[in-house]
Design a protein around this motif. Sequence first.
Motif, mmCIF file in Angstrom:
data_model
loop_
_atom_site.group_PDB
_atom_site.id
_atom_site.type_symbol
_atom_site.label_atom_id
_atom_site.label_comp_id
_atom_site.label_asym_id
_atom_site.label_seq_id
_atom_site.Cartn_x
_atom_site.Cartn_y
_atom_site.Cartn_z
ATOM 1 N N ALA A 6 48.238 34.954 47.404
ATOM 2 C CA ALA A 6 48.644 34.880 46.003
ATOM 3 C C ALA A 6 47.489 34.566 45.066
ATOM 4 O O ALA A 6 47.692 34.498 43.851
ATOM 5 C CB ALA A 6 49.743 33.818 45.837
ATOM 6 N N ASN A 7 46.294 34.389 45.607
ATOM 7 C CA ASN A 7 45.154 34.009 44.773
ATOM 8 C C ASN A 7 43.893 34.685 45.295
ATOM 9 O O ASN A 7 43.159 34.120 46.105
ATOM 10 C CB ASN A 7 44.980 32.488 44.777
ATOM 11 C CG ASN A 7 43.913 32.025 43.811
ATOM 12 O OD1 ASN A 7 43.475 32.762 42.935
ATOM 13 N ND2 ASN A 7 43.478 30.787 43.966
ATOM 14 N N PRO A 8 43.606 35.894 44.847
ATOM 15 C CA PRO A 8 42.435 36.621 45.363
ATOM 16 C C PRO A 8 41.137 35.917 45.008
ATOM 17 O O PRO A 8 41.012 35.337 43.930
ATOM 18 C CB PRO A 8 42.534 37.986 44.672
ATOM 19 C CG PRO A 8 43.405 37.769 43.482
ATOM 20 C CD PRO A 8 44.345 36.667 43.829
ATOM 21 N N PRO A 9 40.146 35.946 45.906
ATOM 22 C CA PRO A 9 38.894 35.207 45.704
ATOM 23 C C PRO A 9 37.888 35.968 44.848
ATOM 24 O O PRO A 9 36.734 36.188 45.253
ATOM 25 C CB PRO A 9 38.378 35.017 47.137
ATOM 26 C CG PRO A 9 38.828 36.256 47.837
ATOM 27 C CD PRO A 9 40.175 36.601 47.234
ATOM 28 N N LEU A 10 38.310 36.374 43.670
ATOM 29 C CA LEU A 10 37.463 37.151 42.775
ATOM 30 C C LEU A 10 37.347 36.419 41.447
ATOM 31 O O LEU A 10 38.351 35.888 40.946
ATOM 32 C CB LEU A 10 38.078 38.537 42.531
ATOM 33 C CG LEU A 10 38.447 39.362 43.763
ATOM 34 C CD1 LEU A 10 39.185 40.624 43.340
ATOM 35 C CD2 LEU A 10 37.202 39.707 44.561
ATOM 36 N N PRO A 11 36.169 36.372 40.851
ATOM 37 C CA PRO A 11 36.027 35.749 39.528
ATOM 38 C C PRO A 11 36.839 36.520 38.476
ATOM 39 O O PRO A 11 36.433 37.573 38.013
ATOM 40 C CB PRO A 11 34.521 35.848 39.252
ATOM 41 C CG PRO A 11 33.884 35.984 40.603
ATOM 42 C CD PRO A 11 34.863 36.790 41.404
ATOM 43 N N GLY A 12 37.996 35.982 38.151
ATOM 44 C CA GLY A 12 38.910 36.700 37.270
ATOM 45 C C GLY A 12 40.219 37.031 37.936
ATOM 46 O O GLY A 12 41.148 37.521 37.281
ATOM 47 N N GLY A 13 40.335 36.789 39.243
ATOM 48 C CA GLY A 13 41.595 36.892 39.948
ATOM 49 C C GLY A 13 42.286 38.233 39.831
ATOM 50 O O GLY A 13 41.680 39.301 39.971
ATOM 51 N N TRP A 14 43.587 38.191 39.559
ATOM 52 C CA TRP A 14 44.392 39.409 39.532
ATOM 53 C C TRP A 14 43.973 40.364 38.420
ATOM 54 O O TRP A 14 44.213 41.579 38.519
ATOM 55 C CB TRP A 14 45.870 39.060 39.390
ATOM 56 C CG TRP A 14 46.451 38.443 40.625
ATOM 57 C CD1 TRP A 14 46.919 37.167 40.770
ATOM 58 C CD2 TRP A 14 46.615 39.080 41.900
ATOM 59 N NE1 TRP A 14 47.367 36.969 42.059
ATOM 60 C CE2 TRP A 14 47.183 38.115 42.773
ATOM 61 C CE3 TRP A 14 46.338 40.349 42.393
ATOM 62 C CZ2 TRP A 14 47.478 38.411 44.103
ATOM 63 C CZ3 TRP A 14 46.623 40.642 43.720
ATOM 64 C CH2 TRP A 14 47.195 39.677 44.551
ATOM 65 N N THR A 15 43.337 39.844 37.385
ATOM 66 C CA THR A 15 42.856 40.726 36.324
ATOM 67 C C THR A 15 41.787 41.670 36.865
ATOM 68 O O THR A 15 41.727 42.853 36.508
ATOM 69 C CB THR A 15 42.296 39.909 35.153
ATOM 70 O OG1 THR A 15 43.302 38.986 34.705
ATOM 71 C CG2 THR A 15 41.894 40.803 33.999
ATOM 72 N N VAL A 16 40.941 41.156 37.752
ATOM 73 C CA VAL A 16 39.917 41.996 38.379
ATOM 74 C C VAL A 16 40.570 43.039 39.277
ATOM 75 O O VAL A 16 40.172 44.216 39.286
ATOM 76 C CB VAL A 16 38.921 41.136 39.184
ATOM 77 C CG1 VAL A 16 37.930 42.016 39.927
ATOM 78 C CG2 VAL A 16 38.184 40.181 38.260
ATOM 79 N N VAL A 17 41.575 42.615 40.041
ATOM 80 C CA VAL A 17 42.283 43.568 40.898
ATOM 81 C C VAL A 17 42.885 44.685 40.059
ATOM 82 O O VAL A 17 42.806 45.871 40.418
ATOM 83 C CB VAL A 17 43.369 42.847 41.722
ATOM 84 C CG1 VAL A 17 44.161 43.857 42.562
ATOM 85 C CG2 VAL A 17 42.753 41.774 42.623
ATOM 86 N N ASP A 18 43.457 44.324 38.933
ATOM 87 C CA ASP A 18 44.040 45.328 38.043
ATOM 88 C C ASP A 18 42.972 46.292 37.527
ATOM 89 O O ASP A 18 43.194 47.512 37.465
ATOM 90 C CB ASP A 18 44.737 44.635 36.871
ATOM 91 C CG ASP A 18 45.387 45.630 35.913
ATOM 92 O OD1 ASP A 18 46.446 46.175 36.262
ATOM 93 O OD2 ASP A 18 44.810 45.865 34.831
ATOM 94 N N ARG A 19 41.813 45.760 37.158
ATOM 95 C CA ARG A 19 40.732 46.633 36.663
ATOM 96 C C ARG A 19 40.272 47.593 37.761
ATOM 97 O O ARG A 19 40.023 48.774 37.505
ATOM 98 C CB ARG A 19 39.556 45.789 36.164
ATOM 99 C CG ARG A 19 39.820 45.084 34.847
ATOM 100 C CD ARG A 19 38.604 44.244 34.439
ATOM 101 N NE ARG A 19 37.456 45.061 34.062
ATOM 102 C CZ ARG A 19 37.164 45.428 32.817
ATOM 103 N NH1 ARG A 19 37.953 45.055 31.812
ATOM 104 N NH2 ARG A 19 36.097 46.152 32.557
ATOM 105 N N ILE A 20 40.147 47.082 38.972
ATOM 106 C CA ILE A 20 39.750 47.952 40.077
ATOM 107 C C ILE A 20 40.786 49.052 40.270
ATOM 108 O O ILE A 20 40.444 50.235 40.428
ATOM 109 C CB ILE A 20 39.573 47.133 41.371
ATOM 110 C CG1 ILE A 20 38.403 46.160 41.253
ATOM 111 C CG2 ILE A 20 39.354 48.073 42.569
ATOM 112 C CD1 ILE A 20 38.265 45.209 42.426
ATOM 113 N N ALA A 21 42.061 48.669 40.237
ATOM 114 C CA ALA A 21 43.142 49.627 40.491
ATOM 115 C C ALA A 21 43.164 50.747 39.460
ATOM 116 O O ALA A 21 43.461 51.905 39.797
ATOM 117 C CB ALA A 21 44.484 48.896 40.507
ATOM 118 N N ARG A 22 42.836 50.430 38.188
ATOM 119 C CA ARG A 22 42.912 51.468 37.153
ATOM 120 C C ARG A 22 41.553 52.091 36.843
ATOM 121 O O ARG A 22 41.424 52.866 35.886
ATOM 122 C CB ARG A 22 43.542 50.900 35.886
ATOM 123 C CG ARG A 22 42.878 49.706 35.284
ATOM 124 C CD ARG A 22 43.739 49.146 34.122
ATOM 125 N NE ARG A 22 43.312 47.832 33.688
ATOM 126 C CZ ARG A 22 42.329 47.598 32.822
ATOM 127 N NH1 ARG A 22 41.669 48.612 32.287
ATOM 128 N NH2 ARG A 22 42.010 46.367 32.480
#
Length: 349
Positions: A169-185
């Motif tokens: 539930a907490n990805p180890p990226l500076p910016g968390g799920w927002t970064v995952v969203d940016r990668i996805a789009r």
Amino acid sequence: MLHHDAAHLSVLYLGGTGTISASCVRLSVETGMRVTVVNRGRNDQDRSLPDGVETLIADVGDSAGLAAAIGDRTFDAVVNFLSYDIDDARRMVTLFGPRARQYVHISSASIYAKPVRQIPISESTPTAPNPHLAYATAKRRAEQVLQDAHVTQGFPLTVVRPSHTYDDANPPLPGGWTVVDRIARGAEIPVHGDGTSLWTLTHAEDFAQGLVGLLGNPRAIGETFNITGSDVYTWDQIYTIVGEALGVTARLVHVASEMYPLVAPGWFWSGEMLGDIGHSAVFDTTKIRTFVPGFSPRLTFHRAASRMVGWRRDHPDTTKPDADTEAVLTRIVGAYHAARDVFAARGAA
């Protein structure tokens, strides 16, 4: 006297639904320990407490309220995930000196002096105040207060230093799920430095093996432990693995670590870029493996990334991008392009 029969251990967790603590609570219950958790009654909806856990309602920051909730009870082990600064550490010594046979302080591997002069980082690696990261400096000072109480008062201290620990539930990226969203789009992702510094990632389920294995162990009193996995990647690899789990190619741009505080001075991760994650961190886990022979981290980030993508799919309400974080990341990427354009123009002149 501490005993190491897990089925008879009484354990109090201060904090029990956080990124790291939730996995530790679950494993303690599975091991047969009698588990009590102190929190303010607002459990994280993503990390509910397992059946059989006793809950005491109190604000850990309120000494009187915490003491009232605990009463005259004693525990074989108290594990504090919430202790942060000097004053808090002193309160814990006063409160739990007579109530705990073992007090486990969750410190942080960010207290090691940066840059690290030799890797892997062991428990004897020097620590130092961190001018770029107030969190690390406060954690170090709290640890020193507790160590002094152990030496002068016999406070039954065990210190644990996790590094970058995450869960589904907490990805180890500076910016968390927002970064995952940016990668996805397909939006660009800023990566500090040239993306090749080495970083250790540890899933909370693996961390829990080491922590729970220390509970009730009399040999752990007065000792300090790094508890990390052996999962070491470059930062480029970390972002790339997340992209692969999403089925896309992560678009990375490399930004000097020194740029982050200039472009985003109020962002927590800007201090991390200079004070912690901007440096390579690889850990020696010989000591925890010696004290907890069963400690054997199993979750590689490749597997965990797929689990996180599944978590994002199943929990859309709690994995949404954050507008403020999105603005920071966009500003950092914009600064990178602005600088590149300036130098490209100079080269063409």
